[in-house]
Design an enzyme around this catalytic site. Structure first.
Site, PDB file in Angstrom:
ATOM      1  CG  ASP A 166      14.489  47.889  16.923  1.00 22.45           C
ATOM      2  OD1 ASP A 166      15.101  48.012  17.991  1.00 22.45           O
ATOM      3  OD2 ASP A 166      14.972  48.223  15.828  1.00 22.45           O
ATOM      4  CG  HIS A 167      17.520  45.521  19.187  1.00 20.70           C
ATOM      5  ND1 HIS A 167      17.207  46.479  18.276  1.00 20.70           N
ATOM      6  CD2 HIS A 167      18.689  44.975  18.768  1.00 20.70           C
ATOM      7  CE1 HIS A 167      18.143  46.529  17.338  1.00 20.70           C
ATOM      8  NE2 HIS A 167      19.054  45.613  17.620  1.00 20.70           N
TER       9      HIS A 167
ATOM     10  CB  SER B 279      26.853  44.374  17.691  1.00 16.54           C
ATOM     11  OG  SER B 279      26.442  45.373  18.550  1.00 16.54           O
TER      12      SER B 279
ATOM     13  NE  ARG C 290      26.366  41.634  12.564  1.00 14.65           N
ATOM     14  CZ  ARG C 290      26.294  42.844  13.098  1.00 14.65           C
ATOM     15  NH1 ARG C 290      25.638  43.022  14.225  1.00 14.65           N
ATOM     16  NH2 ARG C 290      26.911  43.848  12.534  1.00 14.65           N
TER      17      ARG C 290
ATOM     18  CG  ASP D  54      21.700  48.454  15.030  1.00 19.78           C
ATOM     19  OD1 ASP D  54      21.205  47.775  15.941  1.00 19.78           O
ATOM     20  OD2 ASP D  54      21.987  47.985  13.912  1.00 19.78           O
TER      21      ASP D  54
ATOM     22  NE  ARG E 152      25.783  43.576  20.796  1.00 22.65           N
ATOM     23  CZ  ARG E 152      25.596  42.320  20.393  1.00 22.65           C
ATOM     24  NH1 ARG E 152      26.154  41.325  21.043  1.00 22.65           N
ATOM     25  NH2 ARG E 152      24.823  42.045  19.364  1.00 22.65           N
TER      26      ARG E 152
HETATM   27  C1  MIC Z   1      22.931  43.412  16.021  1.00 22.16           C
HETATM   28  O1  MIC Z   1      22.419  43.214  14.952  1.00 22.16           O
HETATM   29  O2  MIC Z   1      23.904  42.749  16.446  1.00 22.16           O
HETATM   30  C2  MIC Z   1      22.400  44.522  16.855  1.00 22.16           C
HETATM   31  C3  MIC Z   1      21.771  43.921  18.010  1.00 22.16           C
HETATM   32  O3  MIC Z   1      21.424  45.229  16.142  1.00 22.16           O
HETATM   33  C4  MIC Z   1      23.556  45.417  17.196  1.00 22.16           C
HETATM   34  C5  MIC Z   1      23.271  46.428  18.182  1.00 22.16           C
HETATM   35  C6  MIC Z   1      23.189  45.906  19.555  1.00 22.16           C
HETATM   36  O4  MIC Z   1      23.987  45.083  19.956  1.00 22.16           O
HETATM   37  O5  MIC Z   1      22.337  46.396  20.264  1.00 22.16           O
HETATM   38  C7  MIC Z   1      24.262  46.080  16.060  1.00 22.16           C
HETATM   39  O6  MIC Z   1      24.249  45.547  14.985  1.00 22.16           O
HETATM   40  O7  MIC Z   1      24.894  47.105  16.252  1.00 22.16           O
HETATM   41 FE1  SF4 Z   2      17.627  44.168  14.615  1.00 20.28          FE
HETATM   42 FE2  SF4 Z   2      20.295  44.145  14.378  1.00 20.28          FE
HETATM   43 FE3  SF4 Z   2      18.795  42.108  13.495  1.00 20.28          FE
HETATM   44 FE4  SF4 Z   2      18.736  44.391  12.268  1.00 20.28          FE
HETATM   45  S1  SF4 Z   2      20.503  43.043  12.458  1.00 20.28           S
HETATM   46  S2  SF4 Z   2      16.972  43.143  12.788  1.00 20.28           S
HETATM   47  S3  SF4 Z   2      18.905  45.844  13.927  1.00 20.28           S
HETATM   48  S4  SF4 Z   2      19.043  42.768  15.578  1.00 20.28           S
END
Ligand code: MIC
Ligand code: SF4
Length: 766
Positions: free
Chosen positions: A106-107, A654, A459, A171, A656
């Site tokens: 999805d990313h 995140s 976010r 995640d 990550r």
């Molecule tokens: C995000 O919302 O920042 C992400 C991308 O979903 C991350 C995960 C990632 O960095 O791959 C998260 O929230 O953990």
């Molecule tokens: Fe995707 Fe993270 Fe955004 Fe949710 S917050 S839609 S998991 S990038």
């Protein structure tokens, strides 16, 4: 070969036997826990105590203090983090994952022209990564959701989440499944690898924050406003180390997906997770998503899936903190810019925005992201879009929509919910993260003009959606996003303000309406799920040595058991340093499976405290300035280890683990900060880094640009024992400071071995 499993399980929820087993042990584990603690239990404690590794305990745990080993029921990974998680798992030497696990693509799908074109292009640009994930999943018994199937957390809510369960996910918004009464927790890949490899998962027993919701949402107020308000109260770190449990008649009156929204954004206050006790809204959702079997099983153990009645009657006796919100009087909010906890009631936005010099004109309204892309969200936003069409309003901002899953999209299309958006010329993007993770080819973003956008995401850190540091991103409910986008004004208050339509008439928008669930039930033609082979031993996983996107991992070196002497300061980060600052997403997502390449973004967003610039630090060897990764590579080449110094809540955001692996890979050894965000602190530990905090916060001010660090008693590294740091300044003067750490015995082993994975490998060989 893969086969379409929806043919097989259409009358049965995934892993129903596992769910039944969890329920079968509830009665005993809950009464044991009640006896041990000598008190009635919250819903969260019931789930925690019924998921102990090894089944039971003979003593109650102290919240906020004890490290406890848990046995989660399942794991979810998304494409951007799964690559690193699975590259690590491949080293663990196991034939199959130990608990049900899924991977969701999805990313890695950019939002540009609209779903069809964008998905096709993602499938070709990221073919190598998707193929890798598909084959690893097939080999190790992992369910695979293809690109376009949906956003991990919506797909999990629709298919896998169940009341009373415990899951972890790579995640941070895994917490979304709290909407269905789970304890779902975001972790780094290395944590997931533990559970995949049949090892316990460790978590500090969380504190408990109770949020009592009374009354009923009405008018323009949505579930999103509950969490926008809570974020304003708790701030981005107020939930750290705690589970937030929502309850009260207000909680029960809300939809299950609305609860998901609230839990989802619990990540934005740093909470370990959020949850609600099982109720009718959850039962309705389970039945509507074709899981009567789960609903029936849950009903049979209903009393164990929520708190004991005494707890909700006298919450202050059982929670560490209680917040009370009256939904009758709660008003819509807009949070932002640049941080999700800056909450402004819509009615005050005009005043606040003008005083803060935020651009009042709104360029884009984006609806979607894992937090707000349910059927109900689309329905309520569509009710506003429909009025705009009927009342002949011209939309002032552009619209972009990312449905949460193919099931939501298909059903919404069938029910005509997308029609008004199409009439407003909205772009319907892929069922994926899209702009929420910077996968947005926004035209003109490179000009870096100051502008405002509004979205229903969670976010809104600087540069997150479109890479432009001057984009002021505001967060609101989908219906408010629709209203603001139509009006084109950040300070539009639909409760009090009117708009002028094409015929010059003054019109007012009525409050949103929308069904929580599709009256005709959900439907989908192709859900995008691929079940793994029963025996994956013959599946070949190929990682090309010349790939720029995937790279097999080389183990990190173990600690030499010596005090660390002569480490240089790499950067002293000023203010907010989120995982987006440490390892930016957007264009860098393409390197998530290649540690060497992605390390070129290491800390490039962190602000250097000595010149307030990003990616511009002094190389102590040459005296010249350069980008953080470049300077760090030069230290590494010279055989020098380094230290990163940071402020509060370092690593917020995140899950990550790249934010920990990159500095580790490049040769940083210590991260010394005022305080850490939970997941990031664990990620650092897992990767064999030393993550420590200033004993005296103001010692942060002692750190100077040319400093060298000696960790003079690291040899005695032990749980609960402070670490002494000798900070040597350029003029030869010294400061001796103390640092705290939260490493337990086991975590010190990770440090000694060089990483947690090294330890797993060693144990598997032994
Ligand atoms: C995000 O919302 O920042 C992400 C991308 O979903 C991350 C995960 C990632 O960095 O791959 C998260 O929230 O953990
Ligand atoms: Fe995707 Fe993270 Fe955004 Fe949710 S917050 S839609 S998991 S990038």
């Amino acid at each position: 070969m893969y086969f379409y499993a929806n043919l097989i399980h259409s009358t049965m929820a995934f892993d129903i036997e596992m769910i039944k087993q969890v329920y079968a042990r509830l009665d005993t584990s809950v009464s044991n826990a009640r006896q041990l603690t000598g008190k009635p239990l919250t819903a969260s404690e019931k789930i925690l105590y019924s998921h102990l590794w090894g089944g039971k305990t003979d003593r109650p745990y102290t919240r906020g203090t004890d490290y406890v080993d848990f046995a989660p029921d399942r794991i979810a990974c998304q494409d951007a983090t799964a690559q690193m998680a699975l590259l690590q798992f491949m080293q663990a030497g196991k034939a199959k994952v130990a608990v049900p696990t899924t991977v969701h693509c999805d990313h890695l799908i950019q939002a540009k022209s609209g779903a069809t074109v964008d998905l096709k292009s993602a499938n070709s640009t990221s073919a190598e990564v998707f193929d890798f994930l598909e084959s690893v999943s097939n080999k190790y018994g992992i369910g695979f959701w293809k690109p376009g199937a949906g956003i991990i957390h919506q797909v999990v809510l629709e298919n896998y989440a169940f009341p009373g369960g415990m899951m972890i996910g790579t995640d941070s918004h895994t917490v979304n499944a709290g909407g269905l009464g789970m304890l779902a927790i975001g972790v780094g890949g290395a944590d997931a690898v533990d559970v995949m490899a049949d090892m316990p998962w460790e978590l500090k027993f969380p504190k408990l924050i109770g949020v009592k919701l009374t009354g009923k949402l009405n008018g323009w107020t949505a579930p999103k406003d509950v969490i926008l308000k809570v974020a304003g109260i708790l701030t981005v770190k107020g939930g750290t180390g705690a589970i937030i449990e929502y309850f009260g008649d207000g909680a029960e009156s809300m939809s299950c997906t609305g609860k998901g929204t609230i839990c989802n954004m619990g990540a934005e206050v740093g909470a370990t997770t959020s949850t609600f006790g099982y109720d009718d809204s959850m039962e309705r959702y389970l039945r509507s998503t074709d899981r009567d079997d789960v609903a029936d099983a849950a009903n049979a153990v209903r009393e164990h899936l929520t708190a004991d009645p005494e707890v909700y009657a006298n919450p202050e006796l059982y929670f560490d903190q209680v917040i009370e919100l009256d939904l009758n009087t709660l008003r819509p909010h807009i949070n932002g810019p640049f941080t999700p906890d800056l909450a402004t009631p819509v009615s005050e936005m005009s005043k606040v925005a003008k005083a803060s010099d935020w651009p009042l004109q709104v360029e884009w309204g984006l609806i979607g992201s894992c937090t707000n892309s349910s059927y109900e969200d689309l329905a309520r936003a569509a009710s506003i879009a429909k009025q705009a069409v009927e009342k002949k309003l011209v939309t002032k901002a552009e619209f972009g929509i990312n449905p949460g899953s193919e099931q939501v999209r298909y059903t919404a299309e069938r029910d005509g919910l997308l029609v008004p958006f199409n009439e407003l010329n909205a772009k319907i993007f892929t069922n994926a993260c899209g702009p929420c993770i910077g996968q947005w080819a926004r035209e003109g973003a490179d000009k870096e003009e100051k502008n405002s956008i509004i979205h229903s995401f969670n976010r809104n850190f600087s540069k997150r959606a479109d890479g432009n540091p001057n984009t002021h991103a505001f967060v609101a409910s989908p219906e408010m996003v629709a209203a603001v986008a139509i009006s084109g004004r950040l300070d539009f208050d639909p409760v009090n303000d009117t708009l002028i339509n094409q015929d010059g008439e003054e019109v007012k928008l009525d409050p949103p309406t929308g069904m929580e669930l599709p009256p005709l039930g959900f439907d989908v033609k192709e859900n995008g799920y691929l079940a793994p082979q029963e025996d994956g031993s013959t599946v070949n996983v190929v990682v090309s040595e010349t790939s720029e996107r995937l790279q097999l991992l080389t183990p990190f070196a173990p600690w030499d058991n010596q005090n660390l002497m002569g480490a240089k300061l790499l950067i002293k980060a000023l203010g907010k340093c989120t995982t987006d600052h440490i390892s930016m997403a957007g264009p860098w997502l393409r390197f998530r499976g290649h540690l060497d390449n992605i390390s070129n973004n290491c800390l490039i967003g962190a602000v250097n405290a000595f010149n307030e610039k990003t990616n511009f630090v002094k190389n102590q060897l040459t005296g010249s300035y350069g980008g953080v990764p470049d300077v760090q590579r030069q230290y590494k080449a010279a055989g020098l280890e380094t230290v990163v110094v940071g402020d509060h809540n370092y690593g917020e955001g995140s899950s990550r683990e790249h934010a920990a692996m990159e500095p580790r890979f490049l040769g940083v050894k210590v991260v010394l900060v005022k305080s850490f965000a939970r997941i990031h602190e664990t990620n650092l530990k897992k990767q064999g880094m030393l993550g420590i905090t200033f004993n005296t916060e103001s010692d942060y001010n002692l750190i100077q640009e040319d400093d060298t660090f000696n960790f003079i008693d690291l040899k005695d590294f032990a749980p609960g024992k402070q670490i002494t740091v000798e900070v040597v300044h350029a003029d030869g003067s010294k400061d001796i400071i103390l640092a705290n750490h939260t490493y337990n015995e086991q975590q010190i082993e990770w440090f000694k071995e060089g990483s947690a994975l090294n330890l797993i490998k060693k144990q598997n060989v032994a």
